[in-house]
Design a protein around this motif. Structure first.
Motif, PDB file in Angstrom:
ATOM      1  N   ASP A 105       0.839  -1.195   0.000  1.00 16.44           N
ATOM      2  CA  ASP A 105       0.000   0.000   0.000  1.00 16.44           C
ATOM      3  C   ASP A 105       0.878   1.252   0.000  1.00 16.44           C
ATOM      4  N   GLU A 106       0.280   2.410   0.180  1.00 22.70           N
ATOM      5  CA  GLU A 106       1.025   3.672   0.097  1.00 22.70           C
ATOM      6  C   GLU A 106       2.063   3.820   1.205  1.00 22.70           C
ATOM      7  N   GLN A 107       1.918   3.046   2.292  1.00 23.91           N
ATOM      8  CA  GLN A 107       2.890   3.091   3.384  1.00 23.91           C
ATOM      9  C   GLN A 107       3.893   1.938   3.285  1.00 23.91           C
ATOM     10  N   TYR A 108       3.893   1.245   2.154  1.00 21.65           N
ATOM     11  CA  TYR A 108       4.781   0.102   1.889  1.00 21.65           C
ATOM     12  C   TYR A 108       4.468  -1.099   2.774  1.00 21.65           C
ATOM     13  N   GLY A 132      -2.844  -2.865  -4.707  1.00 23.51           N
ATOM     14  CA  GLY A 132      -1.779  -1.965  -4.301  1.00 23.51           C
ATOM     15  C   GLY A 132      -0.744  -1.880  -5.405  1.00 23.51           C
ATOM     16  N   GLU A 133       0.433  -1.342  -5.082  1.00 20.49           N
ATOM     17  CA  GLU A 133       1.487  -1.242  -6.087  1.00 20.49           C
ATOM     18  C   GLU A 133       2.232  -2.565  -6.209  1.00 20.49           C
ATOM     19  N   ARG A 178       9.932  -0.621  -7.695  1.00 22.12           N
ATOM     20  CA  ARG A 178       8.576  -0.100  -7.749  1.00 22.12           C
ATOM     21  C   ARG A 178       8.141  -0.031  -9.211  1.00 22.12           C
TER      22      ARG A 178
END
Length: 508
Positions: A338-341, A350-351, A380
């Motif tokens: 997610d955005e907080q890894y 998520g990414e 990433r």
């Protein structure tokens, strides 16, 4: 070093064909001598170990030999996309700090124009006569650079509008090639057709895998269905890597010959979205052929996941995975954060991030971008997706504003930069919209300045003067009302896509 694959192939399959394409055939036992002679000629022209060498050429046995000759001489390859415009090529050659530009006769004028624009040690135009002369040069020993040495700088489009140079080492490419050799079942009886351009890492990497297997290489200088079926007929092609656009053209070709298609053992696809209709046609047309899909990127030396043949079915115990891009290949880990890894739960979007020995060393001359892209060994991707409970990866969207049309990566920021240079353009956004043949096509939404007029033809002409033809928008919405913006002032491209879909009678 990657040149070891040439010597190995000459040792284990000396009388096997390395090149079996059109009228040209070369056995593996001849390849070390030929490459050593070509490297000698490059050395005589001034090539020094560590020099960066740009290449601009069509698919051919010549290109294949020169690629290895650069490495044999200790150089670093900078493959150039033959479809780029002059300004784009000039930027890459200058940015990569290439000392030489090697080209075939097709791009002589372009290469000379680049030479006149920037400082180069030399432009080496290799036509048939020059090739014969080079092959008569005395052989030199392989430079045998370290595996951790830089092997190539592969340029990929940038979200800032400028291409990024991806640094790949000999070790990166060796791991990736070994991985691909296993997944595509390349062996000494493989005959692989280079139907996609060699400057693309997908085809380039598979070429290395075939060389590791001591298989045979066939080449198409330009893709056409007539040329494709001709190569199948004369060269005994067993393995193919195609983008969906090529598959569609082959299946619709007036010269389609199913008996030739059935001699192929493995068909892999990737590099662009594939429609469900095209996938169904592929499965129906190649039902006795191994079909597999790959997902990856230049930054990880090519493919990192594979949807293998046993999952390319619509019924049975292995059905239900056709909308995925498969599972991680043996040298890679894939995770979703997610955005907080923090790791996402199974099924949560998520990414997509990748880790493995084929992940790039970094971006050439861009340490800031490198540190932002590779963190703690994890690459990433900028793509959004999720994994199921069997480790299958599903790509649901691209976090980057990238359009994939006919297998070519097109970055909207680059086109937006060009459009914004037009005096009538006040605001613009470039999006990808569905296209049955190309997967996606480029579409521009343009807000013109007050009291200004801009026609689609005028904007197209402006774009063609600055960027490659395949990047030029195929459609334009020209308006006076502002583009929709988010609360922080970013253009809401999803809203623009939804507007286009609605106006076309489609749904998102």
């Amino acid at each position: 070093m990657l040149t070891a694959a040439i010597r190995r192939a000459a040792t284990i399959r000396p009388d096997g064909w390395a090149i079996i394409s059109d009228t040209e055939r070369t056995k593996w036992k001849e390849m070390p001598r030929r490459i050593a002679a070509l490297a000698s000629a490059l050395r005589a022209a001034g090539l020094r170990p560590g020099d960066h060498v740009a290449t601009l050429a069509l698919n051919s046995p010549l290109y294949f030999e020169l690629m290895f000759a650069v490495w044999w001489g200790g150089g670093v390859l900078v493959p150039l996309n033959t479809r780029l415009a002059f300004d784009e090529l000039r930027y890459i050659v200058a940015h990569s700090e290439a000392r030489f530009l090697i080209t075939d006769d097709s791009f002589r004028a372009m290469a000379e124009r680049i030479r006149d624009a920037i400082a180069l040690q030399d432009v080496i135009v290799v036509d048939d006569d020059r090739r014969r002369d080079m092959l008569s040069s005395p052989q030199i020993d392989d430079a045998q650079v370290a595996l951790t040495s830089l092997a190539g700088i592969f340029y990929t489009g940038g979200t800032t509008g400028l291409p990024k140079g991806v640094e790949l080492t000999h070790l990166n490419l060796a791991f990736a090639a070994s991985n691909m050799q296993r997944d595509m079942n390349h062996a000494s009886d493989t005959v692989y057709l280079h139907a996609a351009p060699l400057f693309h890492l997908a085809d380039f990497g598979i070429g290395l895998a075939v060389t590791l297997a001591a298989g045979s290489h066939s080449f198409l200088s330009h893709f056409s269905t007539a040329g494709f079926f001709s190569r199948l007929r004369t060269d005994g092609v067993t393995h193919l890597q195609l983008v969906p656009t090529m598959l569609s053209m082959i299946l619709d070709a007036p010269e389609r010959d199913d008996s030739l298609l059935m001699q192929v053992r493995t068909v892999s696809y990737g590099a662009a979205p594939i429609s469900q209709d095209l996938l169904d046609r592929l499965l129906n047309s190649f039902h006795n052929v191994r079909i597999q899909q790959f997902y990856g990127m230049t930054e990880c030396s090519g493919a990192c996941t594979c949807l293998s043949p046993e999952w390319h079915v619509k019924s049975g115990s292995t059905a239900g995975k056709l909308s995925s891009v498969g599972q991680p290949t043996s040298i890679f880990e894939v995770r979703i954060v997610d955005e907080q890894y923090a790791l996402c739960k199974t099924g949560a979007v998520g990414e997509i991030q990748i880790r493995g020995p084929a992940v790039m060393r970094g971006y050439w001359r861009d340490p800031e971008k490198t540190s932002d892209t590779v963190k703690d060994g994890w690459l990433r991707t900028g793509d959004a997706g999720f994994m199921d409970d069997q480790g299958f990866l599903f790509v649901v969207d691209r976090m980057k504003d990238m359009i994939i049309s006919g297998g070519e990566n097109i970055y909207s920021a680059e086109i937006e930069n060009v459009l914004s240079m037009h005096p009538a353009v006040h605001q613009c956004a470039v999006i990808g919209v569905p296209d049955e043949r190309w997967g996606e096509r480029v579409h521009a939404v343009v807000v013109v300045n007050v009291d200004c007029v801009a026609t689609p033809a005028e904007l197209e002409s402006h774009c063609r003067a600055h960027i490659a033809g395949y990047k030029v928008p195929r459609g334009y919405d020209i308006r006076t009302e502002p583009l929709p913006l988010s609360g922080v002032g970013k253009v809401l491209k999803k809203a623009l896509r939804d507007e286009w879909l609605a106006s076309s009678g489609l749904t998102s």
